[in-house]
Design a protein around this motif. Structure first.
Motif, PDB file in Angstrom:
ATOM      1  N   ALA A 249       0.831  -1.204   0.000  1.00 45.65           N
ATOM      2  CA  ALA A 249       0.000   0.000   0.000  1.00 45.65           C
ATOM      3  C   ALA A 249       0.866   1.255   0.000  1.00 45.65           C
ATOM      4  O   ALA A 249       0.548   2.237  -0.679  1.00 45.65           O
ATOM      5  N   GLU A 250       1.970   1.226   0.751  1.00 43.73           N
ATOM      6  CA  GLU A 250       2.886   2.374   0.773  1.00 43.73           C
ATOM      7  C   GLU A 250       3.510   2.605  -0.599  1.00 43.73           C
ATOM      8  O   GLU A 250       3.633   3.745  -1.049  1.00 43.73           O
ATOM      9  N   VAL A 251       3.907   1.534  -1.270  1.00 45.61           N
ATOM     10  CA  VAL A 251       4.514   1.655  -2.597  1.00 45.61           C
ATOM     11  C   VAL A 251       3.506   2.222  -3.586  1.00 45.61           C
ATOM     12  O   VAL A 251       3.818   3.137  -4.365  1.00 45.61           O
ATOM     13  N   LEU A 252       2.283   1.695  -3.569  1.00 46.26           N
ATOM     14  CA  LEU A 252       1.253   2.174  -4.494  1.00 46.26           C
ATOM     15  C   LEU A 252       0.859   3.617  -4.197  1.00 46.26           C
ATOM     16  O   LEU A 252       0.654   4.413  -5.118  1.00 46.26           O
ATOM     17  N   ALA A 253       0.774   3.981  -2.923  1.00 44.31           N
ATOM     18  CA  ALA A 253       0.462   5.363  -2.555  1.00 44.31           C
ATOM     19  C   ALA A 253       1.568   6.313  -3.016  1.00 44.31           C
ATOM     20  O   ALA A 253       1.284   7.430  -3.462  1.00 44.31           O
ATOM     21  N   ASN A 254       2.807   5.849  -2.939  1.00 41.53           N
ATOM     22  CA  ASN A 254       3.932   6.653  -3.424  1.00 41.53           C
ATOM     23  C   ASN A 254       3.822   6.873  -4.930  1.00 41.53           C
ATOM     24  O   ASN A 254       4.100   7.969  -5.422  1.00 41.53           O
ATOM     25  N   ASN A 255       3.416   5.845  -5.657  1.00 44.62           N
ATOM     26  CA  ASN A 255       3.217   5.999  -7.100  1.00 44.62           C
ATOM     27  C   ASN A 255       2.140   7.042  -7.391  1.00 44.62           C
ATOM     28  O   ASN A 255       2.323   7.908  -8.251  1.00 44.62           O
ATOM     29  N   ILE A 256       1.027   6.946  -6.680  1.00 47.11           N
ATOM     30  CA  ILE A 256      -0.079   7.889  -6.890  1.00 47.11           C
ATOM     31  C   ILE A 256       0.351   9.311  -6.549  1.00 47.11           C
ATOM     32  O   ILE A 256       0.038  10.260  -7.268  1.00 47.11           O
ATOM     33  N   ALA A 257       1.111   9.471  -5.476  1.00 48.08           N
ATOM     34  CA  ALA A 257       1.567  10.797  -5.056  1.00 48.08           C
ATOM     35  C   ALA A 257       2.519  11.420  -6.069  1.00 48.08           C
ATOM     36  O   ALA A 257       2.613  12.647  -6.161  1.00 48.08           O
ATOM     37  N   ASN A 258       3.194  10.596  -6.838  1.00 49.04           N
ATOM     38  CA  ASN A 258       4.184  11.099  -7.801  1.00 49.04           C
ATOM     39  C   ASN A 258       3.696  11.034  -9.242  1.00 49.04           C
ATOM     40  O   ASN A 258       4.501  10.996 -10.168  1.00 49.04           O
ATOM     41  N   VAL A 259       2.395  11.041  -9.429  1.00 50.41           N
ATOM     42  CA  VAL A 259       1.838  10.935 -10.774  1.00 50.41           C
ATOM     43  C   VAL A 259       2.278  12.094 -11.679  1.00 50.41           C
ATOM     44  O   VAL A 259       2.408  11.935 -12.884  1.00 50.41           O
ATOM     45  N   ASP A 260       2.544  13.249 -11.116  1.00 44.58           N
ATOM     46  CA  ASP A 260       2.946  14.415 -11.913  1.00 44.58           C
ATOM     47  C   ASP A 260       4.438  14.727 -11.820  1.00 44.58           C
ATOM     48  O   ASP A 260       4.876  15.764 -12.312  1.00 44.58           O
TER      49      ASP A 260
END
Length: 133
Positions: free
Chosen positions: A23-34
Motif C-alpha cells: 500500500a505504501e509503494v502504491l500510494a507513493n506511485n499515486i503521489a508522484n503521478v505528476d
C-alpha cells in the motif's frame, strides 16, 4: 498446552504486513503521478510474503563501525521492482498510470481487509476455546 500462533493464524499474519508495505509503494506511485521522470514501482507479493514467512530481512543492513551507531531501520523492501508501463511515454518520462494505480491500491486494500477479518475471527475462536465458551 502451548498455543502455536504460526499454526493457528497461518499465512494471514504475514500477509497483513506485506499488504501494508505494498500500500505504501502504491500510494507513493499515486503521489508522484505528476513528477517528471518518476518510475512506477510495485511489490512482488509472493516473493515478499515468502521472505516474511522465513523471517528474513531484505538482506542489507546499515554497517555499524562504532558501538554508538544505531540502526536507522532503513532496509529495502523485498520484491520491489519497477513496473512495465502500459501507456506510451507522455514526454516527461513518468510511467505512472493513475487509473491502474488506483485499481491496484483498492484491490490491495480489500485483500488486506480480508486478512484482518480472518485474523479477527481466528482470535475470537481462540478466545472462546481458552474461556471454554
Amino acid at each position: 498446552m502451548a498455543i502455536s500462533f504460526d499454526k493457528a493464524l497461518g499465512i494471514h499474519q504475514y500477509s497483513v504486513g506485506v499488504r501494508s508495505e505494498r500500500a505504501e509503494v502504491l500510494a507513493n506511485n499515486i503521489a508522484n503521478v505528476d513528477t517528471p521522470n518518476f518510475k512506477a514501482q510495485d511489490l512482488d507479493f509472493d516473493q515478499a510474503l515468502e521472505q516474511a514467512q522465513r523471517g528474513q530481512s531484505s538482506g542489507m543492513k546499515m554497517a555499524a563501525t562504532d558501538d554508538r551507531h544505531f540502526d536507522l531501520g532503513i532496509e529495502p523492501v523485498a520484491g520491489l521492482a519497477y513496473r512495465v508501463p502500459m501507456q506510451p511515454d507522455t514526454g516527461d518520462g513518468n510511467t505512472v498510470d493513475l487509473d491502474m494505480e488506483r485499481n491496484q491500491f483498492m484491490q490491495n486494500n480489500l485483500e488486506q481487509q480480508m486478512s484482518l477479518e480472518f485474523l479477527g475471527s481466528k482470535f475470537t475462536g481462540m478466545r472462546k476455546a481458552i474461556r471454554g465458551d
